[in-house]
Design a protein around this motif. Structure first.
Motif, PDB file in Angstrom:
ATOM      1  N   LYS A  79      26.695 -28.319 -20.973  1.00 17.00           N
ATOM      2  CA  LYS A  79      25.569 -28.766 -20.131  1.00 17.00           C
ATOM      3  C   LYS A  79      25.611 -30.279 -19.908  1.00 17.00           C
ATOM      4  CE  LYS A  79      22.528 -24.969 -21.203  1.00 17.00           C
ATOM      5  NZ  LYS A  79      22.387 -24.330 -22.479  1.00 17.00           N
ATOM      6  N   ASN A  80      25.879 -31.024 -20.975  1.00 17.37           N
ATOM      7  CA  ASN A  80      25.959 -32.482 -20.839  1.00 17.37           C
ATOM      8  C   ASN A  80      27.205 -32.904 -20.071  1.00 17.37           C
ATOM      9  OD1 ASN A  80      23.543 -33.214 -22.058  1.00 17.37           O
ATOM     10  ND2 ASN A  80      24.448 -33.113 -24.097  1.00 17.37           N
ATOM     11  N   TRP A  81      28.312 -32.188 -20.262  1.00 21.04           N
ATOM     12  CA  TRP A  81      29.521 -32.513 -19.509  1.00 21.04           C
ATOM     13  C   TRP A  81      29.264 -32.375 -18.010  1.00 21.04           C
ATOM     14  CZ3 TRP A  81      33.264 -28.977 -22.703  1.00 21.04           C
ATOM     15  CH2 TRP A  81      33.576 -29.597 -23.918  1.00 21.04           C
ATOM     16  N   ILE A  82      28.601 -31.308 -17.638  1.00 22.16           N
ATOM     17  CA  ILE A  82      28.290 -31.094 -16.215  1.00 22.16           C
ATOM     18  C   ILE A  82      27.369 -32.211 -15.717  1.00 22.16           C
ATOM     19  CG2 ILE A  82      27.092 -29.572 -14.598  1.00 22.16           C
ATOM     20  CD1 ILE A  82      28.125 -27.214 -16.409  1.00 22.16           C
ATOM     21  N   LYS A  83      26.342 -32.489 -16.485  1.00 22.07           N
ATOM     22  CA  LYS A  83      25.386 -33.540 -16.107  1.00 22.07           C
ATOM     23  C   LYS A  83      26.072 -34.893 -15.970  1.00 22.07           C
ATOM     24  CE  LYS A  83      22.423 -35.084 -19.122  1.00 22.07           C
ATOM     25  NZ  LYS A  83      21.352 -35.183 -20.110  1.00 22.07           N
TER      26      LYS A  83
ATOM     27  N   ARG B  86      32.377 -35.670 -18.049  1.00 23.46           N
ATOM     28  CA  ARG B  86      32.773 -36.736 -18.973  1.00 23.46           C
ATOM     29  C   ARG B  86      32.057 -36.516 -20.298  1.00 23.46           C
ATOM     30  NH1 ARG B  86      36.343 -40.260 -17.110  1.00 23.46           N
ATOM     31  NH2 ARG B  86      36.457 -40.402 -14.862  1.00 23.46           N
ATOM     32  N   LYS B  87      32.757 -36.859 -21.382  1.00 22.97           N
ATOM     33  CA  LYS B  87      32.180 -36.735 -22.716  1.00 22.97           C
ATOM     34  C   LYS B  87      31.250 -37.916 -22.990  1.00 22.97           C
ATOM     35  CE  LYS B  87      36.250 -36.506 -24.613  1.00 22.97           C
ATOM     36  NZ  LYS B  87      37.355 -36.364 -25.571  1.00 22.97           N
ATOM     37  N   SER B  88      30.591 -37.893 -24.114  1.00 20.57           N
ATOM     38  CA  SER B  88      29.651 -38.959 -24.455  1.00 20.57           C
ATOM     39  C   SER B  88      30.340 -40.314 -24.575  1.00 20.57           C
ATOM     40  CB  SER B  88      28.912 -38.631 -25.756  1.00 20.57           C
ATOM     41  OG  SER B  88      29.824 -38.473 -26.817  1.00 20.57           O
ATOM     42  N   ASN B  89      31.648 -40.318 -24.849  1.00 22.11           N
ATOM     43  CA  ASN B  89      32.393 -41.576 -24.924  1.00 22.11           C
ATOM     44  C   ASN B  89      32.938 -41.996 -23.554  1.00 22.11           C
ATOM     45  OD1 ASN B  89      34.533 -39.840 -24.487  1.00 22.11           O
ATOM     46  ND2 ASN B  89      35.520 -40.227 -26.459  1.00 22.11           N
ATOM     47  N   LYS B  90      32.480 -41.304 -22.503  1.00 24.09           N
ATOM     48  CA  LYS B  90      32.833 -41.594 -21.093  1.00 24.09           C
ATOM     49  C   LYS B  90      34.247 -41.171 -20.705  1.00 24.09           C
ATOM     50  CE  LYS B  90      28.835 -43.606 -20.612  1.00 24.09           C
ATOM     51  NZ  LYS B  90      27.720 -42.711 -20.540  1.00 24.09           N
ATOM     52  N   LYS B  91      34.982 -40.576 -21.647  1.00 26.60           N
ATOM     53  CA  LYS B  91      36.327 -40.090 -21.327  1.00 26.60           C
ATOM     54  C   LYS B  91      36.229 -38.720 -20.674  1.00 26.60           C
ATOM     55  CE  LYS B  91      38.708 -42.650 -24.924  1.00 26.60           C
ATOM     56  NZ  LYS B  91      39.577 -42.583 -26.094  1.00 26.60           N
ATOM     57  N   PRO B  92      37.201 -38.378 -19.823  1.00 24.95           N
ATOM     58  CA  PRO B  92      37.176 -37.058 -19.176  1.00 24.95           C
ATOM     59  C   PRO B  92      37.286 -35.923 -20.203  1.00 24.95           C
ATOM     60  CG  PRO B  92      38.799 -38.492 -18.136  1.00 24.95           C
ATOM     61  CD  PRO B  92      38.324 -39.195 -19.371  1.00 24.95           C
ATOM     62  N   VAL B  93      36.650 -34.822 -19.905  1.00 27.36           N
ATOM     63  CA  VAL B  93      36.731 -33.631 -20.751  1.00 27.36           C
ATOM     64  C   VAL B  93      38.134 -33.039 -20.648  1.00 27.36           C
ATOM     65  CG1 VAL B  93      35.872 -31.261 -21.001  1.00 27.36           C
ATOM     66  CG2 VAL B  93      34.268 -33.128 -20.509  1.00 27.36           C
ATOM     67  N   GLU B  94      38.742 -32.764 -21.799  1.00 25.29           N
ATOM     68  CA  GLU B  94      40.041 -32.102 -21.808  1.00 25.29           C
ATOM     69  C   GLU B  94      39.851 -30.644 -21.408  1.00 25.29           C
ATOM     70  OE1 GLU B  94      38.897 -33.698 -24.599  1.00 25.29           O
ATOM     71  OE2 GLU B  94      40.206 -35.430 -24.826  1.00 25.29           O
ATOM     72  N   ASN B  95      40.835 -30.092 -20.729  1.00 26.25           N
ATOM     73  CA  ASN B  95      40.803 -28.696 -20.289  1.00 26.25           C
ATOM     74  C   ASN B  95      39.640 -28.411 -19.338  1.00 26.25           C
ATOM     75  OD1 ASN B  95      43.051 -27.898 -22.036  1.00 26.25           O
ATOM     76  ND2 ASN B  95      41.588 -28.180 -23.699  1.00 26.25           N
ATOM     77  N   LYS B  96      39.299 -29.391 -18.533  1.00 26.18           N
ATOM     78  CA  LYS B  96      38.155 -29.289 -17.627  1.00 26.18           C
ATOM     79  C   LYS B  96      38.194 -28.017 -16.788  1.00 26.18           C
ATOM     80  CE  LYS B  96      36.418 -31.494 -13.448  1.00 26.18           C
ATOM     81  NZ  LYS B  96      36.611 -32.622 -12.526  1.00 26.18           N
ATOM     82  N   GLU B  97      39.345 -27.693 -16.222  1.00 21.87           N
ATOM     83  CA  GLU B  97      39.441 -26.530 -15.339  1.00 21.87           C
ATOM     84  C   GLU B  97      39.126 -25.240 -16.093  1.00 21.87           C
ATOM     85  OE1 GLU B  97      41.766 -28.965 -15.515  1.00 21.87           O
ATOM     86  OE2 GLU B  97      41.312 -29.926 -13.599  1.00 21.87           O
TER      87      GLU B  97
END
Length: 101
Positions: free
Chosen positions: A38-42, A46-57
């Motif tokens: 939910k937070n990644w979508i919001k 991006r994760k809380s450290n502002k880095k992209p989420v791994e395995n996004k797809e």
């Protein structure tokens, strides 16, 4: 592979808008779907450290499959602890790997 397993399991279900429980020994999948997505979508994936989420797809695909159902609950089980369903899943995964060799 844990994400792919959850994705393929939900793809296998041909009925939409039902209540599903996914039992997984992967804290990554369970925490991801219960807490993080939910937070990644919001935060635009991006994760809380502002880095992209791994395995996004893969996360996006899993999340889309979940949205097609009335409810999908992800429950954590301890791996290799005698849980019959988890032991059977592990056996089938090992069998499939052996067949690929």
């Amino acid at each position: 592979m844990e994400l792919t397993g959850a994705i393929e399991a939900l793809k296998y279900i041909k009925t939409n808008n039902i209540y599903i429980e996914v039992y997984a020994d992967s804290a990554y999948v369970v925490n991801g779907m219960n807490s993080w997505v939910k937070n990644w979508i919001k935060n635009n994936w991006r994760k809380s450290n502002k880095k992209p989420v791994e395995n996004k797809e893969l996360w996006m695909e899993l999340n889309d499959l979940v949205k097609n159902q009335a409810s999908v609950t992800f429950l954590k089980v301890k791996g290799h602890s005698g849980n019959a369903g988890n032991e059977k899943a592990d056996e089938l995964a090992n069998q499939a790997m052996d067949e690929l060799e």
